[in-house]
Design an enzyme around this catalytic site. Structure first.
Site, mmCIF file in Angstrom:
data_model
loop_
_atom_site.group_PDB
_atom_site.id
_atom_site.type_symbol
_atom_site.label_atom_id
_atom_site.label_comp_id
_atom_site.label_asym_id
_atom_site.label_seq_id
_atom_site.Cartn_x
_atom_site.Cartn_y
_atom_site.Cartn_z
ATOM 1 N N SER A 1 146.221 17.639 50.415
ATOM 2 C CA SER A 1 147.710 17.579 50.606
ATOM 3 C C SER A 1 148.212 18.182 52.189
ATOM 4 C CB SER A 1 148.519 18.260 49.653
ATOM 5 O OG SER A 1 148.068 19.651 49.586
ATOM 6 N N HIS B 1 148.016 12.349 45.083
ATOM 7 C CA HIS B 1 148.773 12.070 46.357
ATOM 8 C C HIS B 1 148.263 10.691 46.719
ATOM 9 C CE1 HIS B 1 151.161 15.427 47.957
ATOM 10 N NE2 HIS B 1 150.245 16.376 47.272
ATOM 11 N N LYS C 1 155.052 11.864 41.578
ATOM 12 C CA LYS C 1 154.863 11.573 43.011
ATOM 13 C C LYS C 1 155.279 10.152 43.350
ATOM 14 C CE LYS C 1 152.470 15.424 44.498
ATOM 15 N NZ LYS C 1 151.380 16.228 43.836
HETATM 16 C C1 LIG Z 1 151.170 17.302 42.508
HETATM 17 C C2 LIG Z 1 149.813 17.246 42.238
HETATM 18 C C3 LIG Z 1 149.462 17.736 40.761
HETATM 19 C C4 LIG Z 1 150.644 18.298 39.859
HETATM 20 O O1 LIG Z 1 151.338 17.310 39.353
HETATM 21 P P1 LIG Z 1 152.442 17.397 38.371
HETATM 22 O O2 LIG Z 1 152.532 16.263 37.672
HETATM 23 O O3 LIG Z 1 153.613 17.720 39.280
HETATM 24 O O4 LIG Z 1 152.253 18.532 37.695
HETATM 25 C C5 LIG Z 1 148.220 17.975 40.683
HETATM 26 N N1 LIG Z 1 147.165 17.549 41.026
HETATM 27 C C6 LIG Z 1 147.493 17.198 42.662
HETATM 28 C C7 LIG Z 1 146.421 17.051 43.584
HETATM 29 C C8 LIG Z 1 148.807 17.069 42.956
HETATM 30 O O5 LIG Z 1 148.902 16.849 44.272
#
Ligand SMILES: *Cc1c(COP(=O)(O)O)cnc(C)c1O
Length: 395
Positions: A182, A210, A241
């Site tokens: 990220s 992501h 996301k």
């Molecule tokens: C955002 C993210 C998560 C968490 O996802 P949520 O559904 O918001 O708990 C887990 N792993 C990665 C790589 C992320 O970028």
């Protein structure tokens, strides 16, 4: 007792604040979108994970509203007692179809999916080999499992190979990586990871949070990009996301793995089902993905345009293979000053510095979305150029 701990907590908070790490919330009063309202000010949003622009998509809003009428508001149960509706089963089938996997299991979040994936599958006699930059939820999930832990530097394949050699002492091996990291926006070298996994007899797990909806020609994630559809044993991801941005996570992959998680994964067994309206909007979202790649194509076009124009303007851009674009500044204070000035210009981005990124690697992260129109991108680039000139970052 609280009197004693209060003084301790106040001290901790003061330390966070003096280190410049205190997190403040920006209160948005509009739906999540390219154009948002913050207080009474309009702004262009370049820091959401709303990659496909689905967070306020009319078709998803309509599907969620319809499900409120047909399936109610909540289910008041975990899945295996009385919290499974037809919508949950349909959404799980849609997830498997999207990723080309054998089965899928919903969680309240990807944090939960990662928290509940390791402990049921692996024990003391096994090994987990983890990328050093993996998401916090993977780190926590690994901590809950008794398997032996190995770590390799971000995307460093010779270190991964060394760790795999050491891990031959264990019974089973699982390599785990984020699909897209990220902070840099780089994609995990899954083709090479897969080759090493074959050579050293290991399974592979990818967190596509992501990357899903973003990476690969049709947005099917890193396994599409590296032509490994159906070959990865475990994929985790989020509905929070690209996939509409509401709530929910999933684990998808080999049938027996998902079956066992249904029996033993603690966040699945002991936490509530996702609301029917979220499941219904998720189903609609995957139907849209089946129908067209329009949003993925627009996102890819937007990202390529933004990177090229920023480079032309003289910015030092990290090479990206996702919708995460890092504008490198190298100086912590500069990253904060510049983000603050951009905010004044109505451009929402985030400046990151140590310890979130390595020392001397401060940057501003820009997240591109399919909801950005060319005029949004041009305004962003113009604001970056204006502010950077004022701060002598570019000439
Ligand atoms: C955002 C993210 C998560 C968490 O996802 P949520 O559904 O918001 O708990 C887990 N792993 C990665 C790589 C992320 O970028």
């Amino acid at each position: 007792m609280y009197k004693d701990i209060r003084a301790f907590l106040q001290h901790e908070l003061a330390e966070i604040e003096s280190a410049g790490l205190y997190k403040n919330e920006r209160v948005i009063t509009s739906p999540q979108s390219a154009e948002i309202t913050v207080g009474d000010k309009k702004a262009l949003n370049f820091c959401a994970n709303n990659y496909l622009g689905l967070s306020n998509h009319p078709e998803l809003v309509a599907a969620a509203k319809a499900a409120l009428d047909t399936h109610g508001y909540g289910v008041s149960s975990v899945r295996f007692i009385c919290g499974t509706q037809d919508l949950h089963k349909q959404l799980e089938a849609a997830i498997s179809k999207f990723f080309g996997t054998e089965d899928a299991l919903l969680y309240a979040s990807c944090f939960d999916a990662n928290g509940g994936v390791f402990e049921p599958l692996l024990g003391e006699e096994d090994a987990i080999i983890s990328d050093a930059l993996n998401h916090a939820s993977i780190i926590d999930g690994v901590r809950l499992c008794k398997a032996q832990r190995y770590r390799y530097a971000n995307a460093d394949m010779s270190e991964l190979e060394e760790q795999l050699k050491k891990a031959q002492a264990q019974r089973f091996r699982l390599i785990v990586t984020d699909g897209v990291f990220s902070m840099d926006g780089n994609v995990a070298p899954l083709d090479k990871i897969y080759c090493l996994a074959e050579k050293y007899n290991a399974m592979v797990m990818v967190d596509e949070s992501h990357s899903a909806g973003v990476v690969g020609k049709t947005g099917r994630g890193v396994s599409e990009l590296h032509q490994l559809r159906g070959k990865i044993e475990i994929i985790t991801g989020t509905l929070g996301k690209s996939f509409g941005g509401a709530i929910g996570g999933f684990t998808t992959g080999k049938k027996e793995i998902i079956d066992l998680l249904r029996q033993r994964s603690r966040p699945y067994l002991f936490s509530n089902s996702i609301p029917p309206m979220v499941a219904a909007a998720g189903i609609k979202m995957f139907q849209m993905m089946d129908r067209t790649n329009e949003l993925q194509d627009k996102l890819h076009g937007n990202t390529a345009y933004f990177i090229q124009k920023m480079k032309d303007a003289g910015f030092d851009m990290k090479p990206t293979e996702s919708a995460i674009c890092a504008v490198m500044l190298y100086d912590a204070k500069l990253s904060q000053d510049m983000a603050a000035l951009l905010q004044k210009e109505g451009i929402y981005v985030t400046g990151f510095y140590y310890p979130v990124v390595p020392k001397g690697q401060a940057r501003i992260r820009v997240q591109i979305s399919a909801s950005h129109e060319k005029e949004h991108l041009d305004k962003c680039i113009a604001a970056f150029t204006k502010v950077a000139k004022a701060l002598n970052v570019i000439n």
